[in-house]
Scaffold this active site. Structure first.
Site, PDB file in Angstrom:
ATOM      1  N   GLU A  36      42.290  55.694  47.551  1.00 56.89           N
ATOM      2  CA  GLU A  36      43.212  55.724  48.966  1.00 56.89           C
ATOM      3  C   GLU A  36      43.726  56.710  49.602  1.00 56.89           C
ATOM      4  O   GLU A  36      44.042  56.846  50.871  1.00 56.89           O
ATOM      5  CB  GLU A  36      45.307  55.219  48.697  1.00 56.89           C
ATOM      6  CG  GLU A  36      45.393  53.691  48.093  1.00 56.89           C
ATOM      7  CD  GLU A  36      45.212  52.803  48.694  1.00 56.89           C
ATOM      8  OE1 GLU A  36      46.206  51.749  49.297  1.00 56.89           O
ATOM      9  OE2 GLU A  36      43.729  52.550  49.394  1.00 56.89           O
ATOM     10  N   THR A  86      46.613  52.002  61.045  1.00 51.88           N
ATOM     11  CA  THR A  86      47.180  51.672  60.316  1.00 51.88           C
ATOM     12  C   THR A  86      47.674  53.718  60.731  1.00 51.88           C
ATOM     13  O   THR A  86      48.702  54.168  60.837  1.00 51.88           O
ATOM     14  CB  THR A  86      46.951  52.586  58.079  1.00 51.88           C
ATOM     15  OG1 THR A  86      46.473  51.320  57.966  1.00 51.88           O
ATOM     16  CG2 THR A  86      48.151  52.623  57.274  1.00 51.88           C
TER      17      THR A  86
END
Length: 319
Positions: free
Chosen positions: A132, A185
């Site tokens: 991530e 994002t």
């Protein structure tokens, strides 16, 4: 290529934030998800020999989340041989359904299985978070933890990391609708205010605590009352075409609650029965019917298990 040489793992998509649980709450879906193959190799280090289901991902293990996760585990254990990986993407990037997390979780689980399970599934969360970090610049756990562990997972703390698996204390079905529009994002996070008014924060804390209580008490009414985002959804809603109409349609169709999945553009709604979840799906699809926006839609139960070993035909290495 001998398929029996490979450990083959599936890790599911996830819904993070869950309205009131920004960056600390997520749950797993039955579908979609990613698959990772792992086997021992005579070639030193980590190599990625095949990627299917998507174009444009790097085969460089230092740039692809599955390679980064595998290397972190191999380094931690001082593995004396190479590891070859293959990836099949079963979900789109940038959907708000934890695409990079599913790949990271599948890689962590597959490599751990290949090495004889030296780590518990909960311990693998730390390694999957490194994927991530590569994908988004932040090593968050609200997607990778439920993708690995299944069910609902609360991230109580990041320093030190404290993961609280809640499992599936109450039967819930999730309708996920992914409008096929691009939403980065980074943009969805950049518009968020850095400070939160006290009264909004108090209401948000109350909703999150009540949602946890509703899950554990199996109180659908309390779950429904708590699925409300006081802070972040109002700032992000305009980024998703027809979001407000879709959410209202879901509630009118009987959903317990609905909101933005992760940073969007996917929309999720929770229901008490599969029949109701299908009705919610139909209602949201109707909102988008004349918009010209294509959708990917899923109706799944919230599963007890996250990442798991599977049996699938092997991929063919790219030339």
């Amino acid at each position: 290529m001998n398929e029996s040489d490979y450990i083959k793992v599936f890790a599911p998509a996830t819904v993070a934030n869950v309205c009131c649980g920004f960056d600390v709450l997520g749950f797993a879906l039955d579908q979609p998800g990613d698959e990772v193959w792992a086997r021992k190799s005579d070639t030193p280090g980590v190599t990625i020999s095949a990627i299917e289901g998507i174009s444009g991902l790097s085969f460089n293990p230092e740039e692809n989340v599955i390679g980064v996760v595998a290397q972190k585990i191999a380094t931690a254990l001082d593995v004396p041989f190479g590891i070859e990986l293959q990836l099949r993407k079963g979900m789109p990037v940038g959907s708000g359904l934890g695409s990079s997390a599913a790949s990271s979780a599948a890689a962590a689980y597959a490599v751990n299985e290949l090495l004889g399970k030296p780590f518990t599934t909960e311990e693998l969360v730390v390694f999957a978070m490194e994927g991530e970090r590569v994908a988004s610049g932040s090593a968050h756990a609200d997607n990778v933890a439920p993708s690995l562990l299944g069910g609902f997972v609360l991230v109580r703390s990041y320093d030190p990391l404290d993961i609280v698996p809640l499992g599936v204390p109450v039967e819930l079905y999730c309708t996920c609708v992914h409008p096929l529009v691009e939403l980065k994002t980074s943009l969805a996070r950049s518009i968020l205010k850095k400070e939160v008014p006290m009264q909004k924060a108090i209401r948000q804390w109350g909703n999150l605590a009540a949602l946890m209580a509703g899950l554990l008490k199996r109180d659908y009414n309390l779950i429904s009352r708590s699925l409300h985002d006081e802070i972040f959804e109002p700032e992000r809603a305009f980024l998703i075409p027809l979001f407000k109409q879709a959410k209202q349609a879901a509630l009118d169709a009987g959903a317990l609650g609905a909101g933005i999945s992760g940073s969007g553009p996917s929309i999720f709604a929770l229901s008490a029965t599969e029949e109701r979840a299908q009705q919610v799906k139909n209602a949201i699809e109707q909102v988008y019917a004349s918009s010209g926006i294509e959708l990917n839609t899923y109706v799944t139960q919230v599963p007890e298990q996250g990442a798991r070993v599977i049996q699938q035909p092997s991929l063919h290495a790219h030339a």
